[in-house]
Design an enzyme around this catalytic site. Structure first.
Site, PDB file in Angstrom:
ATOM      1  N   SER A 138      -2.118 -54.494  52.356  1.00  0.00           N
ATOM      2  CA  SER A 138      -3.526 -54.784  52.580  1.00  0.00           C
ATOM      3  C   SER A 138      -4.231 -54.676  51.233  1.00  0.00           C
ATOM      4  O   SER A 138      -4.311 -53.591  50.665  1.00  0.00           O
ATOM      5  CB  SER A 138      -4.106 -53.782  53.587  1.00  0.00           C
ATOM      6  OG  SER A 138      -5.492 -53.982  53.730  1.00  0.00           O
ATOM      7  N   LYS A 164      -2.306 -59.214  53.327  1.00  0.00           N
ATOM      8  CA  LYS A 164      -3.612 -59.235  53.998  1.00  0.00           C
ATOM      9  C   LYS A 164      -4.676 -59.090  52.938  1.00  0.00           C
ATOM     10  O   LYS A 164      -4.622 -58.177  52.104  1.00  0.00           O
ATOM     11  CB  LYS A 164      -3.655 -58.095  55.012  1.00  0.00           C
ATOM     12  CG  LYS A 164      -5.022 -57.688  55.507  1.00  0.00           C
ATOM     13  CD  LYS A 164      -4.886 -56.855  56.768  1.00  0.00           C
ATOM     14  CE  LYS A 164      -5.757 -55.621  56.720  1.00  0.00           C
ATOM     15  NZ  LYS A 164      -5.679 -54.845  57.979  1.00  0.00           N
ATOM     16  N   LYS A 166      -8.667 -58.709  52.050  1.00  0.00           N
ATOM     17  CA  LYS A 166      -9.987 -58.354  52.562  1.00  0.00           C
ATOM     18  C   LYS A 166     -10.988 -59.398  52.090  1.00  0.00           C
ATOM     19  O   LYS A 166     -10.993 -59.769  50.899  1.00  0.00           O
ATOM     20  CB  LYS A 166     -10.396 -56.975  52.049  1.00  0.00           C
ATOM     21  CG  LYS A 166      -9.527 -55.844  52.574  1.00  0.00           C
ATOM     22  CD  LYS A 166      -9.793 -55.556  54.048  1.00  0.00           C
ATOM     23  CE  LYS A 166      -9.020 -54.339  54.519  1.00  0.00           C
ATOM     24  NZ  LYS A 166      -9.288 -54.036  55.948  1.00  0.00           N
ATOM     25  N   ASP A 192      -8.803 -60.226  56.414  1.00  0.00           N
ATOM     26  CA  ASP A 192      -9.446 -59.195  57.244  1.00  0.00           C
ATOM     27  C   ASP A 192     -10.882 -59.055  56.775  1.00  0.00           C
ATOM     28  O   ASP A 192     -11.142 -58.704  55.625  1.00  0.00           O
ATOM     29  CB  ASP A 192      -8.695 -57.861  57.116  1.00  0.00           C
ATOM     30  CG  ASP A 192      -9.250 -56.780  58.056  1.00  0.00           C
ATOM     31  OD1 ASP A 192     -10.221 -57.054  58.788  1.00  0.00           O
ATOM     32  OD2 ASP A 192      -8.700 -55.661  58.046  1.00  0.00           O
ATOM     33  N   GLU A 217      -8.509 -61.359  60.835  1.00  0.00           N
ATOM     34  CA  GLU A 217      -8.730 -60.090  61.527  1.00  0.00           C
ATOM     35  C   GLU A 217     -10.215 -59.746  61.584  1.00  0.00           C
ATOM     36  O   GLU A 217     -10.893 -59.765  60.557  1.00  0.00           O
ATOM     37  CB  GLU A 217      -7.938 -58.995  60.785  1.00  0.00           C
ATOM     38  CG  GLU A 217      -7.958 -57.624  61.423  1.00  0.00           C
ATOM     39  CD  GLU A 217      -7.005 -56.639  60.706  1.00  0.00           C
ATOM     40  OE1 GLU A 217      -6.060 -57.096  60.025  1.00  0.00           O
ATOM     41  OE2 GLU A 217      -7.230 -55.430  60.819  1.00  0.00           O
ATOM     42  N   ASP A 242      -9.055 -55.758  65.594  1.00  0.00           N
ATOM     43  CA  ASP A 242      -8.788 -54.398  65.123  1.00  0.00           C
ATOM     44  C   ASP A 242      -9.863 -53.492  65.741  1.00  0.00           C
ATOM     45  O   ASP A 242      -9.661 -52.942  66.839  1.00  0.00           O
ATOM     46  CB  ASP A 242      -8.806 -54.409  63.577  1.00  0.00           C
ATOM     47  CG  ASP A 242      -8.724 -53.031  62.922  1.00  0.00           C
ATOM     48  OD1 ASP A 242      -8.738 -52.015  63.623  1.00  0.00           O
ATOM     49  OD2 ASP A 242      -8.664 -52.956  61.666  1.00  0.00           O
ATOM     50  N   LYS A 266      -3.879 -49.536  65.901  1.00  0.00           N
ATOM     51  CA  LYS A 266      -3.900 -48.308  65.102  1.00  0.00           C
ATOM     52  C   LYS A 266      -3.980 -47.185  66.126  1.00  0.00           C
ATOM     53  O   LYS A 266      -4.975 -47.096  66.858  1.00  0.00           O
ATOM     54  CB  LYS A 266      -5.127 -48.267  64.195  1.00  0.00           C
ATOM     55  CG  LYS A 266      -5.139 -49.341  63.109  1.00  0.00           C
ATOM     56  CD  LYS A 266      -6.424 -49.274  62.312  1.00  0.00           C
ATOM     57  CE  LYS A 266      -6.444 -50.349  61.234  1.00  0.00           C
ATOM     58  NZ  LYS A 266      -7.758 -50.445  60.571  1.00  0.00           N
ATOM     59  N   GLY A 294      -3.033 -49.779  59.378  1.00  0.00           N
ATOM     60  CA  GLY A 294      -3.058 -48.505  58.667  1.00  0.00           C
ATOM     61  C   GLY A 294      -4.478 -48.094  58.345  1.00  0.00           C
ATOM     62  O   GLY A 294      -5.401 -48.907  58.406  1.00  0.00           O
TER      63      GLY A 294
HETATM   64  O1  OSB Z   1      -9.412 -52.809  58.581  1.00  0.00           O
HETATM   65  O2  OSB Z   1      -7.322 -52.466  58.579  1.00  0.00           O
HETATM   66  C1  OSB Z   1      -8.448 -52.159  58.186  1.00  0.00           C
HETATM   67  C2  OSB Z   1      -8.200 -49.287  55.660  1.00  0.00           C
HETATM   68  C3  OSB Z   1      -9.318 -48.552  55.995  1.00  0.00           C
HETATM   69  C4  OSB Z   1     -10.148 -49.016  56.988  1.00  0.00           C
HETATM   70  C5  OSB Z   1      -9.852 -50.210  57.659  1.00  0.00           C
HETATM   71  C6  OSB Z   1      -8.720 -50.939  57.341  1.00  0.00           C
HETATM   72  C7  OSB Z   1      -7.901 -50.484  56.295  1.00  0.00           C
HETATM   73  C8  OSB Z   1      -6.727 -51.204  55.813  1.00  0.00           C
HETATM   74  C9  OSB Z   1      -5.688 -50.384  55.077  1.00  0.00           C
HETATM   75  O3  OSB Z   1      -6.597 -52.398  55.876  1.00  0.00           O
HETATM   76  C10 OSB Z   1      -4.305 -50.610  55.525  1.00  0.00           C
HETATM   77  C11 OSB Z   1      -3.357 -49.611  54.890  1.00  0.00           C
HETATM   78  O4  OSB Z   1      -3.338 -48.431  55.306  1.00  0.00           O
HETATM   79  O5  OSB Z   1      -2.641 -50.019  53.979  1.00  0.00           O
HETATM   80 MG    MG Z   2      -8.742 -54.288  59.936  1.00  0.00          MG
END
Ligand code: OSB
Ligand code: MG
Length: 375
Positions: A138, A164, A166, A192, A217, A242, A266, A294
């Site tokens: 991510s 992924k 952001k 995401d 996402e 999510d 999660k 995660g």
């Molecule tokens: O939206 O998935 C998410 C981390 C903190 C808050 C939200 C998200 C995330 C991640 C991190 O995408 C994923 C990871 O732990 O590598």
């Molecule tokens: Mg997410």
């Protein structure tokens, strides 16, 4: 089969190797809430509450979870005869609204304690079937497009099975197009948005359809389903939810409404393993793939995610990056690693969570602690 007689809460601070930025905020250091659960007959385990410092992903924070566990949740478990970990969710849920991450830290800890007492790996107790799980990375929002392209390229070369990215308004179509152009048609990419858009952005989000993403996402509000259903009808790319999926019932609503085609599970977000398994099973029955997300967990929280992701319908790569992606040094041994094909091994040999906690390091990182006992 279990009776908890003691729980220790600890807050540790662990600096991230690099800042992690999502559309709603940035994190440089994790404030991590660790629990240690002790059974009356001497067994014990560690668990992690996946709350953040700030309420930009979830309404819960470390500073809401701590007192909620102390005053409301732990007293429901301490001293009680617990037949099986599958019943803990209902015990914590009765007449106690919300606080799902706080509940999950205790509920998941009870599963690990049960596995420890039974002498089996946590994944086995959960019904896991796979010994290795595909991993994705991510990538937070980067400084500029070349930095993002370099990070994505590096991740794919390291073996990650999914990248992924952001996104946020102004850092979306052009940024992902650049990654697609540079990494090629075969790269498994997804986006995401962490709630950064509204239905007014439907035209813009439709432009992502041309980039052949595995999924988008949670583009819309953190608790929305109806608008995601409207948006899904306008897109070819599957939507993945999510934030909006907080229970089996929300997953059922998602299917009924057509609010997306994939779920990021999660376990902390849905109140623990019982709900995670229920959502997993329901999704499997409806032909919907799931994957394990995660929350920048330490190696303790990661052990829980890896165990869950070994269930059969976790068919897409999870956000289960190796320890070294996040930390200079993790708090567990062995640290989490990934092989050159992007697979993480599910611990098979030891009972419980399958990693040892480095107590000296936890002690050195602890900024406060509190011990709770059965009265
Ligand atoms: O939206 O998935 C998410 C981390 C903190 C808050 C939200 C998200 C995330 C991640 C991190 O995408 C994923 C990871 O732990 O590598
Ligand atoms: Mg997410």
């Amino acid at each position: 089969m279990m009776r908890l007689d003691r729980i220790i809460l600890r807050e540790i601070r662990l600096p991230l190797r690099e800042p992690f930025r999502i559309s709603s905020g940035e994190m440089r250091e994790r404030r991590i809430l660790l629990l240690e659960l002790f059974d009356a007959d001497g067994a014990s385990t560690w668990s992690e509450c996946v709350v953040d410092d700030a309420p930009n992903y979830s309404p819960e924070t470390l500073d809401t979870a701590w007192p909620t566990i102390v005053r409301w949740l732990a007293p429901r478990l301490l001293g009680a005869e617990l037949d099986a970990p599958s019943g803990v969710h209902a015990r914590l849920e009765a007449d106690l609204r919300g606080h799902l991450m706080a509940k999950a830290a205790l509920e998941m800890g009870c599963w690990a304690l049960a596995a420890t007492k039974l002498g089996v790996p946590l994944s086995t107790l959960l019904g896991g079937t796979r010994t290795h799980i595909g991993t994705g990375i991510s990538l937070g929002i980067q400084r500029d497009i070349p930095t993002l392209v370099a990070k994505a390229t590096e991740a794919l070369a390291a073996g990650y099975q999914k990248v992924k990215i952001k996104i946020a308004p102004g850092r979306d179509v052009e940024w992902i197009s650049a990654v697609r152009a540079s990494c090629g048609a075969a790269a498994h990419l997804m986006a995401d948005a962490n709630n950064a858009y509204t239905l007014d952005d439907a035209d813009l989000l439709q432009r992502l359809d041309g980039l052949d993403l595995m999924m988008i996402e949670q583009p819309l509000a953190w608790d929305d389903l109806v608008r995601h259903a409207q948006l899904q009808r306008l897109l070819r790319t599957p939507l993945c939810l999510d934030e909006s999926i907080t229970s089996l019932e929300r997953a059922q609503d998602m299917v009924a409404l057509g609010a997306g085609r994939i779920i990021n599970i999660k376990p902390g977000r849905v109140g623990g393993f019982a709900q995670s398994i229920a959502i997993h099973d329901y999704a499997a029955d409806h032909g919907m793939p799931v994957w394990c997300g995660g929350m920048l967990e330490s190696g303790i929280g990661r052990a829980y995610n890896v165990a869950l992701a070994s269930l059969p319908n976790f068919t897409l790569p999870g956000d289960l990056s190796p320890s070294a992606r996040y930390w200079t040094q993790d708090i567990v041994a062995p640290e989490w690693t990934m092989d050159g094909t992007g697979m993480v091994a599910v611990p098979q040999s030891a009972p419980g969570i399958g990693v040892e906690v480095d107590r000296d390091r936890v002690r050195a990182l602890t900024v406060r602690s509190e011990e709770l006992r059965a009265t």
